[in-house]
Design an enzyme around this catalytic site. Structure first.
Site, mmCIF file in Angstrom:
data_model
loop_
_atom_site.group_PDB
_atom_site.id
_atom_site.type_symbol
_atom_site.label_atom_id
_atom_site.label_comp_id
_atom_site.label_asym_id
_atom_site.label_seq_id
_atom_site.Cartn_x
_atom_site.Cartn_y
_atom_site.Cartn_z
ATOM 1 N N GLN A 1 16.654 36.068 -18.588
ATOM 2 C CA GLN A 1 16.519 34.835 -17.815
ATOM 3 C C GLN A 1 16.089 33.653 -18.663
ATOM 4 O O GLN A 1 16.103 32.503 -18.195
ATOM 5 C CB GLN A 1 15.522 35.035 -16.676
ATOM 6 C CG GLN A 1 14.081 35.255 -17.127
ATOM 7 C CD GLN A 1 13.186 35.631 -15.970
ATOM 8 O OE1 GLN A 1 13.177 36.770 -15.519
ATOM 9 N NE2 GLN A 1 12.416 34.676 -15.473
ATOM 10 N N ASN B 1 13.650 45.020 -16.628
ATOM 11 C CA ASN B 1 13.190 43.635 -16.654
ATOM 12 C C ASN B 1 14.358 42.715 -16.995
ATOM 13 O O ASN B 1 15.471 43.179 -17.249
ATOM 14 C CB ASN B 1 12.047 43.481 -17.670
ATOM 15 C CG ASN B 1 11.078 42.376 -17.290
ATOM 16 O OD1 ASN B 1 11.438 41.410 -16.626
ATOM 17 N ND2 ASN B 1 9.845 42.506 -17.724
#
Length: 454
Positions: free
Chosen positions: A72, A396
């Site tokens: 991200q 993650n």
């Protein structure tokens, strides 16, 4: 009269207290050693307990196989990445792919666009309150942060579908959202003032609607400059592990979702664990002002004991499907080791005072010490001889160089303390749990900790 009305009678720290504190510190060799260590190294490294990290991360009793780890970058889109990671898992399984990635810029665009509309409608609804009221102050505080919850992502996908990453790739602003968010937020606040001024001047509904439409068109322009315009249709060609062409054609985003994700979004519901007195278990809750797609409503979840969250998550994993969850990631977390565990750090031993032991889960929520800050995906779990979880495998979205090739480990006692939400297919809940979810929801205050955005 309330004790807080009028000036508070502040008093100075007694000299004796400071003298005693100094004497106690000076006479404590452990405190001096801790001071020397912390002066040269980060607190978490000094408090790190190596024995608590000796856990086998190579394989799990229940383990799903995912594609390449996503990243991200400098954005707060973890809830989107986690949601899309559960969806790309289905695409990879269906098409026999080694890896695949859905566009994260695409839902980012539509979430912010819808959230602007949601914000303006809330501003209009509260126009009779002073700008200093707690409701209006809350609305203006951070109207367009990157964070969100599963229900909000579900609303976006139901309306707009999904697209492969190639169909709407990352831009600098999608990977580094700080400046974009700052300018968009400034625009929204100016729009809020304009709408409130018009209402104060007696503007009718038609005039307000025209102004809101103008603001949304301008907001769309800003988004398109930062992120590019989202595609209405796109070409897709995908080859599987054996180099066989398994997808070829032109799709709308909703067609692509329906054909290759094939997920009944309304079956997946949010289950929270908030053991505070104000939120009894087996009740459903919503949060005032929290949402994005106006016609789909806001967030809605059921509060259950933490063991119910674990039971449902394990059942879903055993059926071969990953589990979205939200937690307070920074608590007792060793990022370099990719480890979330209660005993991985001994801060109380380092400081010689009850730092971590001072509050339980309910008190941490009540006193502002903890709330949901990050969303990830469960991809595996270890079980003991009685079928109880001991260790969780966590996907993650911080890149492959993080933790264990992009994965984290979570001990089960850490789950109990710091996991606040999981997204579960309705079929894994009991009749009582479903009845509670489907009951009329109690609205929580906008600033309630369970309204935190991952």
């Amino acid at each position: 009269m309330n004790q807080t009305e009028g000036p508070i009678a502040y008093t100075a720290i007694p000299d004796k207290v400071t003298r005693n504190a100094h004497a106690a510190f000076a006479s404590d060799p452990a405190a001096r050693i801790a001071k020397n260590a912390v002066s040269a190294s980060p607190i978490r490294k000094v408090a790190r307990v190596p024995e608590a990290l000796s856990l086998d991360a190579s394989t799990f009793d229940v383990q799903l196989s995912q594609g390449d780890i996503t990243n991200q970058k400098r954005s707060g889109r973890c809830w989107m990445f986690a949601s899309l990671n559960t969806m790309r898992f289905r695409i990879m399984k269906k098409l026999n792919l080694k890896t695949f990635e859905l566009s994260q810029a695409y839902p980012l665009f539509w979430d912010k666009y819808e959230r602007a509309n949601w914000f303006f409608q809330n501003i209009i609804a509260t126009a009779n309150e002073p700008v200093t009221s707690r409701d209006v102050s809350f609305l203006l505080l951070d109207p367009l942060c990157d964070g969100g919850q599963w229900d909000m992502f579900r609303s976006i996908v139901k309306k707009y579908g999904v697209v492969p990453k190639d169909a709407m790739p990352e831009t600098h602003c999608s990977s580094n959202t700080g400046d974009m968010d700052a300018f968009l937020t400034r625009f929204l606040r100016a729009g809020a003032k304009a709408l409130r001024d018009m209402i104060a001047g007696g503007a009718d509904k038609e005039t307000l609607a025209a102004k809101q439409a103008e603001l949304l068109e301008q907001f769309y322009r800003m988004l398109a400059i930062c992120l590019g315009e989202p595609p209405k249709s796109f070409e897709a060609r995908i080859r599987d592990k054996d180099d066989k062409l398994v997808v070829s054609g032109t799709f709308s985003p909703k067609q692509f979702f329906d054909e290759y994700v094939g997920m009944n979004l309304d079956d997946y519901i949010s289950v929270i664990n908030a053991p505070t007195e104000d939120k009894p278990y087996y009740r459903s809750y919503s949060v005032r002002f929290l949402g994005n797609v106006a016609e789909d409503g806001g967030v809605h979840y059921v509060n259950l004991p933490v063991e119910s969250l674990k039971r449902a998550a394990i059942a879903q994993l055993k059926d071969g499907l990953p589990v979205w969850f939200g937690c307070d990631v920074d608590q007792n977390y060793l990022q370099d080791d990719g480890m979330m565990g209660i005993t991985t750090m001994d801060a109380d031993g380092l400081f010689g005072v009850p730092v971590m032991a001072g509050l339980d889960k309910a008190a941490r929520l009540d006193y502002g010490e903890s709330l949901m800050t990050h969303a990830m995906v469960f991809q595996g779990v270890n079980l003991d001889g009685e079928g109880k979880p001991t260790l969780w495998r966590v996907e993650n979205s911080w890149g492959k160089d993080h933790g264990h090739d992009g994965y984290d480990l979570m001990t089960d006692d850490w789950f109990s303390e710091y996991v606040y939400q999981v997204v579960i297919d309705r079929k894994y809940l009991t009749e009582d749990e479903l009845a509670a979810y489907d009951s009329a929801s109690t609205p929580l205050a906008p600033w309630d900790p369970m309204g935190a955005l991952a």
